[in-house]
Design a protein around this motif. Structure first.
Motif, PDB file in Angstrom:
ATOM      1  N   UNK A   1      67.484  26.014  44.526  1.00  0.00           N
ATOM      2  CA  UNK A   1      66.383  26.830  44.053  1.00  0.00           C
ATOM      3  C   UNK A   1      65.096  26.024  44.020  1.00  0.00           C
ATOM      4  N   UNK A   2      64.027  26.700  44.300  1.00  0.00           N
ATOM      5  CA  UNK A   2      62.702  26.097  44.263  1.00  0.00           C
ATOM      6  C   UNK A   2      61.816  26.960  43.382  1.00  0.00           C
ATOM      7  N   UNK A   3      61.078  26.327  42.519  1.00  0.00           N
ATOM      8  CA  UNK A   3      60.129  27.031  41.663  1.00  0.00           C
ATOM      9  C   UNK A   3      58.713  26.665  42.112  1.00  0.00           C
ATOM     10  N   UNK A   4      57.858  27.663  42.116  1.00  0.00           N
ATOM     11  CA  UNK A   4      56.466  27.480  42.515  1.00  0.00           C
ATOM     12  C   UNK A   4      55.557  27.972  41.400  1.00  0.00           C
ATOM     13  N   UNK A   5      54.586  27.167  41.064  1.00  0.00           N
ATOM     14  CA  UNK A   5      53.636  27.543  40.013  1.00  0.00           C
ATOM     15  C   UNK A   5      52.226  27.388  40.551  1.00  0.00           C
ATOM     16  N   UNK A   6      51.508  28.523  40.617  1.00  0.00           N
ATOM     17  CA  UNK A   6      50.128  28.490  41.078  1.00  0.00           C
ATOM     18  C   UNK A   6      49.187  28.393  39.891  1.00  0.00           C
ATOM     19  N   UNK A   7      48.032  27.831  40.140  1.00  0.00           N
ATOM     20  CA  UNK A   7      46.972  27.815  39.140  1.00  0.00           C
ATOM     21  C   UNK A   7      45.644  27.710  39.862  1.00  0.00           C
ATOM     22  N   UNK A   8      44.578  28.042  39.159  1.00  0.00           N
ATOM     23  CA  UNK A   8      43.247  27.878  39.710  1.00  0.00           C
ATOM     24  C   UNK A   8      42.550  29.145  40.116  1.00  0.00           C
ATOM     25  N   UNK A   9      43.201  30.287  39.955  1.00  0.00           N
ATOM     26  CA  UNK A   9      42.515  31.538  40.229  1.00  0.00           C
ATOM     27  C   UNK A   9      41.467  31.801  39.162  1.00  0.00           C
ATOM     28  N   UNK A  10      40.463  32.581  39.524  1.00  0.00           N
ATOM     29  CA  UNK A  10      39.348  32.748  38.591  1.00  0.00           C
ATOM     30  C   UNK A  10      38.448  33.868  39.072  1.00  0.00           C
ATOM     31  N   UNK A  11      37.501  34.227  38.230  1.00  0.00           N
ATOM     32  CA  UNK A  11      36.417  35.122  38.603  1.00  0.00           C
ATOM     33  C   UNK A  11      35.248  34.247  39.031  1.00  0.00           C
ATOM     34  N   UNK A  12      34.729  34.502  40.233  1.00  0.00           N
ATOM     35  CA  UNK A  12      33.647  33.684  40.760  1.00  0.00           C
ATOM     36  C   UNK A  12      32.653  34.574  41.479  1.00  0.00           C
ATOM     37  N   UNK A  13      31.413  34.160  41.541  1.00  0.00           N
ATOM     38  CA  UNK A  13      30.397  34.924  42.258  1.00  0.00           C
ATOM     39  C   UNK A  13      30.493  34.674  43.760  1.00  0.00           C
ATOM     40  N   UNK A  14      30.031  35.639  44.512  1.00  0.00           N
ATOM     41  CA  UNK A  14      30.006  35.486  45.967  1.00  0.00           C
ATOM     42  C   UNK A  14      29.228  34.223  46.336  1.00  0.00           C
ATOM     43  N   UNK A  15      29.778  33.508  47.318  1.00  0.00           N
ATOM     44  CA  UNK A  15      29.176  32.250  47.721  1.00  0.00           C
ATOM     45  C   UNK A  15      29.732  31.044  47.008  1.00  0.00           C
ATOM     46  N   UNK A  16      30.518  31.295  45.980  1.00  0.00           N
ATOM     47  CA  UNK A  16      31.085  30.209  45.206  1.00  0.00           C
ATOM     48  C   UNK A  16      32.341  29.634  45.827  1.00  0.00           C
ATOM     49  N   UNK A  18      36.464  27.921  45.004  1.00  0.00           N
ATOM     50  CA  UNK A  18      37.619  27.726  44.138  1.00  0.00           C
ATOM     51  C   UNK A  18      38.612  26.839  44.865  1.00  0.00           C
ATOM     52  N   UNK A  19      39.500  26.218  44.095  1.00  0.00           N
ATOM     53  CA  UNK A  19      40.537  25.392  44.693  1.00  0.00           C
ATOM     54  C   UNK A  19      41.858  25.604  43.946  1.00  0.00           C
ATOM     55  N   UNK A  20      42.513  26.735  44.196  1.00  0.00           N
ATOM     56  CA  UNK A  20      43.816  26.926  43.554  1.00  0.00           C
ATOM     57  C   UNK A  20      44.852  25.930  44.086  1.00  0.00           C
ATOM     58  N   UNK A  21      45.840  25.672  43.249  1.00  0.00           N
ATOM     59  CA  UNK A  21      46.912  24.767  43.641  1.00  0.00           C
ATOM     60  C   UNK A  21      48.257  25.430  43.420  1.00  0.00           C
ATOM     61  N   UNK A  22      49.266  24.894  44.087  1.00  0.00           N
ATOM     62  CA  UNK A  22      50.631  25.400  43.975  1.00  0.00           C
ATOM     63  C   UNK A  22      51.577  24.209  43.921  1.00  0.00           C
ATOM     64  N   UNK A  23      52.258  24.074  42.800  1.00  0.00           N
ATOM     65  CA  UNK A  23      53.187  22.966  42.617  1.00  0.00           C
ATOM     66  C   UNK A  23      54.620  23.454  42.792  1.00  0.00           C
ATOM     67  N   UNK A  24      55.352  22.781  43.650  1.00  0.00           N
ATOM     68  CA  UNK A  24      56.751  23.137  43.897  1.00  0.00           C
ATOM     69  C   UNK A  24      57.666  22.154  43.184  1.00  0.00           C
ATOM     70  N   UNK A  25      58.757  22.667  42.664  1.00  0.00           N
ATOM     71  CA  UNK A  25      59.749  21.815  42.013  1.00  0.00           C
ATOM     72  C   UNK A  25      61.145  22.361  42.293  1.00  0.00           C
ATOM     73  N   UNK A  26      62.142  21.528  42.057  1.00  0.00           N
ATOM     74  CA  UNK A  26      63.516  21.947  42.304  1.00  0.00           C
ATOM     75  C   UNK A  26      64.072  21.266  43.541  1.00  0.00           C
ATOM     76  N   UNK A  27      64.824  22.014  44.311  1.00  0.00           N
ATOM     77  CA  UNK A  27      65.509  21.462  45.490  1.00  0.00           C
ATOM     78  C   UNK A  27      64.578  21.482  46.702  1.00  0.00           C
ATOM     79  N   UNK A  28      63.647  20.543  46.698  1.00  0.00           N
ATOM     80  CA  UNK A  28      62.666  20.442  47.783  1.00  0.00           C
ATOM     81  C   UNK A  28      63.280  19.697  48.954  1.00  0.00           C
ATOM     82  N   UNK A  29      63.251  20.317  50.121  1.00  0.00           N
ATOM     83  CA  UNK A  29      63.731  19.666  51.330  1.00  0.00           C
ATOM     84  C   UNK A  29      62.549  19.016  52.019  1.00  0.00           C
ATOM     85  N   UNK A  30      62.772  17.837  52.585  1.00  0.00           N
ATOM     86  CA  UNK A  30      61.664  17.053  53.132  1.00  0.00           C
ATOM     87  C   UNK A  30      60.923  17.776  54.254  1.00  0.00           C
TER      88      UNK A  30
END
Length: 117
Positions: A1-16, A18-30
């Protein structure tokens, strides 16, 4: 099993930016592929950008020159640098991981990105 957790979403004005991220954990295959998908209200989910564990990337035409996907393999984390955001980029952005071992795909819960005009 692999778990994914995103973060970094937001309300932003046009032209702005963002840099969301996604962290994976668990049985990560290379050997794997990770990607960012988005789904706007009333629309089908679409691939925004993907990256292999070897660093090869691809992205959809509507974000070329504005979005960049990158990864930190040591942290099992992928990022989506989003610049020059437009109202039409508003969507729930989800991260996906596909194992190079057996092709299993796992999804994160998604993060909301809202771009105001």
């Amino acid at each position: 099993q692999v778990q994914l957790v995103e973060s970094g979403g937001c309300l932003v004005q046009a032209g702005g930016s963002l840099r969301p991220s996604c962290a994976a954990s668990g049985s990560i295959f290379s050997t794997n592929v990770m990607g960012w998908y988005r789904q706007a209200p009333g629309k089908q989910r679409e691939l925004v950008a993907g990256i292999t564990s070897g660093g090869k990337t691809n992205d959809t035409d509507s974000v070329k020159g504005r979005f960049t996907i990158s990864s930190d393999n040591a942290k099992n984390t992928v990022y989506l640098q989003m610049n020059s955001l437009k109202p039409e980029d508003t969507a729930v952005y989800c991260c996906a991981y596909t194992s190079g071992y057996d092709g299993s795909t796992y999804w994160g819960q998604g993060t909301q990105v809202t771009v105001s005009s």
